[in-house]
Write a protein that holds these residues in place. Structure first.
Motif, PDB file in Angstrom:
ATOM      1  N   SER A   1       0.801  -1.223   0.000  1.00  0.00           N
ATOM      2  CA  SER A   1       0.000   0.000   0.000  1.00  0.00           C
ATOM      3  C   SER A   1       0.834   1.272   0.000  1.00  0.00           C
ATOM      4  CB  SER A   1      -0.937   0.013   1.222  1.00  0.00           C
ATOM      5  OG  SER A   1      -1.858  -1.058   1.152  1.00  0.00           O
ATOM      6  N   ILE A   2       2.095   1.202   0.376  1.00  0.00           N
ATOM      7  CA  ILE A   2       2.900   2.416   0.401  1.00  0.00           C
ATOM      8  C   ILE A   2       3.360   2.835  -0.994  1.00  0.00           C
ATOM      9  CG2 ILE A   2       3.719   2.021   2.740  1.00  0.00           C
ATOM     10  CD1 ILE A   2       6.298   0.937   1.621  1.00  0.00           C
ATOM     11  N   THR A   3       3.266   1.936  -1.974  1.00  0.00           N
ATOM     12  CA  THR A   3       3.755   2.270  -3.314  1.00  0.00           C
ATOM     13  C   THR A   3       2.745   2.042  -4.421  1.00  0.00           C
ATOM     14  OG1 THR A   3       4.696   0.051  -3.566  1.00  0.00           O
ATOM     15  CG2 THR A   3       6.143   1.755  -2.680  1.00  0.00           C
ATOM     16  N   VAL A   4       1.990   0.943  -4.363  1.00  0.00           N
ATOM     17  CA  VAL A   4       1.125   0.573  -5.490  1.00  0.00           C
ATOM     18  C   VAL A   4       0.016   1.589  -5.739  1.00  0.00           C
ATOM     19  CG1 VAL A   4      -0.403  -1.204  -6.436  1.00  0.00           C
ATOM     20  CG2 VAL A   4       1.672  -1.873  -5.204  1.00  0.00           C
ATOM     21  N   PRO A   5      -0.725   2.071  -4.723  1.00  0.00           N
ATOM     22  CA  PRO A   5      -1.757   3.074  -5.005  1.00  0.00           C
ATOM     23  C   PRO A   5      -1.206   4.320  -5.688  1.00  0.00           C
ATOM     24  CG  PRO A   5      -2.091   2.164  -2.827  1.00  0.00           C
ATOM     25  CD  PRO A   5      -0.763   1.651  -3.301  1.00  0.00           C
ATOM     26  N   LYS A   6      -0.041   4.794  -5.245  1.00  0.00           N
ATOM     27  CA  LYS A   6       0.568   5.966  -5.881  1.00  0.00           C
ATOM     28  C   LYS A   6       0.939   5.658  -7.326  1.00  0.00           C
ATOM     29  CE  LYS A   6       2.648   9.962  -6.278  1.00  0.00           C
ATOM     30  NZ  LYS A   6       1.867  11.202  -6.451  1.00  0.00           N
ATOM     31  N   MET A   7       1.474   4.453  -7.568  1.00  0.00           N
ATOM     32  CA  MET A   7       1.826   4.055  -8.931  1.00  0.00           C
ATOM     33  C   MET A   7       0.585   4.009  -9.814  1.00  0.00           C
ATOM     34  SD  MET A   7       3.555   0.492 -10.270  1.00  0.00           S
ATOM     35  CE  MET A   7       2.070  -0.444  -9.879  1.00  0.00           C
ATOM     36  N   LEU A   8      -0.515   3.459  -9.308  1.00  0.00           N
ATOM     37  CA  LEU A   8      -1.751   3.373 -10.075  1.00  0.00           C
ATOM     38  C   LEU A   8      -2.322   4.763 -10.361  1.00  0.00           C
ATOM     39  CD1 LEU A   8      -3.472   0.367  -8.243  1.00  0.00           C
ATOM     40  CD2 LEU A   8      -2.390   0.341 -10.508  1.00  0.00           C
ATOM     41  N   MET A   9      -2.248   5.658  -9.377  1.00  0.00           N
ATOM     42  CA  MET A   9      -2.744   7.014  -9.575  1.00  0.00           C
ATOM     43  C   MET A   9      -1.929   7.736 -10.640  1.00  0.00           C
ATOM     44  SD  MET A   9      -3.257  10.066  -6.790  1.00  0.00           S
ATOM     45  CE  MET A   9      -1.492  10.391  -6.659  1.00  0.00           C
ATOM     46  N   ASN A  10      -0.607   7.547 -10.610  1.00  0.00           N
ATOM     47  CA  ASN A  10       0.248   8.182 -11.613  1.00  0.00           C
ATOM     48  C   ASN A  10      -0.035   7.646 -13.005  1.00  0.00           C
ATOM     49  OD1 ASN A  10       1.414   9.594  -9.545  1.00  0.00           O
ATOM     50  ND2 ASN A  10       3.337   8.458  -9.539  1.00  0.00           N
TER      51      ASN A  10
ATOM     52  N   MET B   1       7.558  -6.199  -4.214  1.00  0.00           N
ATOM     53  CA  MET B   1       6.591  -5.215  -3.738  1.00  0.00           C
ATOM     54  C   MET B   1       5.151  -5.614  -4.018  1.00  0.00           C
ATOM     55  SD  MET B   1       8.139  -2.621  -2.273  1.00  0.00           S
ATOM     56  CE  MET B   1       6.769  -1.478  -2.289  1.00  0.00           C
ATOM     57  N   VAL B   2       4.924  -6.366  -5.121  1.00  0.00           N
ATOM     58  CA  VAL B   2       3.563  -6.668  -5.556  1.00  0.00           C
ATOM     59  C   VAL B   2       3.303  -8.172  -5.590  1.00  0.00           C
ATOM     60  CG1 VAL B   2       1.864  -6.351  -7.388  1.00  0.00           C
ATOM     61  CG2 VAL B   2       3.546  -4.558  -6.950  1.00  0.00           C
ATOM     62  N   VAL B   3       4.179  -8.915  -6.261  1.00  0.00           N
ATOM     63  CA  VAL B   3       3.917 -10.334  -6.497  1.00  0.00           C
ATOM     64  C   VAL B   3       4.007 -11.153  -5.211  1.00  0.00           C
ATOM     65  CG1 VAL B   3       4.644 -12.389  -7.755  1.00  0.00           C
ATOM     66  CG2 VAL B   3       4.699 -10.154  -8.881  1.00  0.00           C
ATOM     67  N   THR B   4       5.097 -10.989  -4.454  1.00  0.00           N
ATOM     68  CA  THR B   4       5.279 -11.790  -3.238  1.00  0.00           C
ATOM     69  C   THR B   4       4.180 -11.570  -2.213  1.00  0.00           C
ATOM     70  OG1 THR B   4       7.677 -11.801  -3.577  1.00  0.00           O
ATOM     71  CG2 THR B   4       6.876 -12.361  -1.383  1.00  0.00           C
ATOM     72  N   PRO B   5       3.791 -10.326  -1.872  1.00  0.00           N
ATOM     73  CA  PRO B   5       2.671 -10.146  -0.938  1.00  0.00           C
ATOM     74  C   PRO B   5       1.366 -10.745  -1.448  1.00  0.00           C
ATOM     75  CG  PRO B   5       3.925  -8.113  -1.117  1.00  0.00           C
ATOM     76  CD  PRO B   5       4.436  -9.032  -2.191  1.00  0.00           C
ATOM     77  N   MET B   6       1.187 -10.792  -2.776  1.00  0.00           N
ATOM     78  CA  MET B   6      -0.024 -11.389  -3.335  1.00  0.00           C
ATOM     79  C   MET B   6      -0.004 -12.904  -3.205  1.00  0.00           C
ATOM     80  SD  MET B   6      -1.469 -11.248  -7.245  1.00  0.00           S
ATOM     81  CE  MET B   6      -0.133 -12.323  -7.809  1.00  0.00           C
TER      82      MET B   6
END
Length: 314
Positions: free
Chosen positions: A75-84, A279-284
């Motif tokens: 959550s510290i990076t993915v939402p910002k990446m999606l917004m950008n 950041m994305v795959v492992t937590p999923m």
């Protein structure tokens, strides 16, 4: 931590993920679905552990903290990446960037420590089953988790305070989709030798200790299991350990590739892809590997669909 005379910028420019403009919508949908899977899957784990008293054991106590850490880590990076990606506005404030650096280190370290604690818990369960309840008592579990949180906080605070002492030139561009520590250091106009030295020494120690604990625990478990080898016992051990080790090697391998064996200037896209992995795959993947394939978790999940008169504990 707002910039003063040490820094001449109030915001940075994130270049984002290296994809073609016509592929933006496809990757946006992909990353959004992966992020939602991460959040919902890990929230489900926390809910099941909270509701079912049969899951009130050390293993699932550690797992609930890992699930929360995974949600936060993404959550510290993915939402910002999606917004950008959606708005095509790639700026991030100085305070926002420093905050990303702090929480990225904090939850990244917390994941490592919790993985090590969980490996130790499995080691005790397999190698010392008769003394498991005595060794893994509630007090020790709380100390292990509290120590993981405190150590992660101290590690993140140390690196963040050092980053905040650096100067950045106007128009600083960060060639990444978030404020990664190594990329931020390379974007600074100051001397970053102290920061890099800490990453290689103190950071390397924080990196290697949990990994050594995990590998040592699994090696010891393998030795114990193979002393009395049966097909059923070996098959059950492999189905558990191989999945866990896959996540460990995926997580630690990509981190090592980014921070200790970085790509050359012409291959920075590989570092960004590696960052996406942890950041994305492992937590999923963690909800599927650590719980949804677990029989106890499946039973707890089935209880959700029972009537209200069906007790959770019996």
């Amino acid at each position: 931590m707002w910039p003063d005379n040490r820094s001449s910028v109030s915001e940075f420019l994130l270049l984002g993920f290296p994809i073609l403009p016509e592929q933006q919508d496809v990757f946006f949908a992909l990353f959004l679905s992966m992020y939602l899977t991460t959040v919902l899957g890990n929230l489900l784990i926390i809910l099941l552990i909270r509701l079912d008293c049969h899951l009130h054991t050390p293993m699932y106590f550690f797992l609930s903290h890992l699930a929360f850490s995974d949600i936060s880590f993404s959550s510290i990076t993915v939402p910002k990446m999606l917004m950008n990606m959606q708005t095509q506005c790639h700026s991030i404030t100085y305070a926002g960037c420093i905050s990303q650096v702090y929480f990225f280190i904090f939850f990244g370290c917390l994941d490592s420590f919790l993985l090590a604690v969980m490996a130790y818990d499995r080691y005790v369960a397999i190698c010392h089953p008769l003394h498991y309840t005595i060794i893994m008592r509630d007090e020790l579990c709380i100390i292990l988790v509290a120590g993981s949180w405190f150590s992660s906080c101290a590690q993140a605070l140390l690196h963040t305070l050092l980053v905040d002492q650096l100067s950045f030139c106007a128009g600083t561009v960060i060639p990444h989709f978030f404020c990664d520590l190594s990329v931020v250091l390379k974007s600074s106009c100051s001397d970053t030798s102290l920061n890099e030295l800490l990453i290689l020494t103190e950071g390397g120690l924080i990196f290697s200790l949990p990994l050594s604990t995990i590998l040592g625990s699994y090696i010891r478990m393998a030795v114990v299991i193979l002393k009395v080898p049966t097909l059923e016992r070996i098959s059950k051990a492999l189905s558990t350990c191989v999945s866990h080790l896959f996540v460990v090697f995926l997580y630690y391998g990509t981190i090592a590739g980014v921070y200790y064996f970085p790509s050359s200037g012409s291959s920075k896209d590989k570092d960004i892809i590696a960052s996406l992995m942890y950041m994305v795959v492992t937590p999923m993947l963690n909800p599927f590997i650590y719980s949804l394939r677990n029989k106890d978790m499946k039973c707890a999940f089935q209880k959700i669909f029972r009537t209200k008169d069906t007790p959770w504990c019996h």
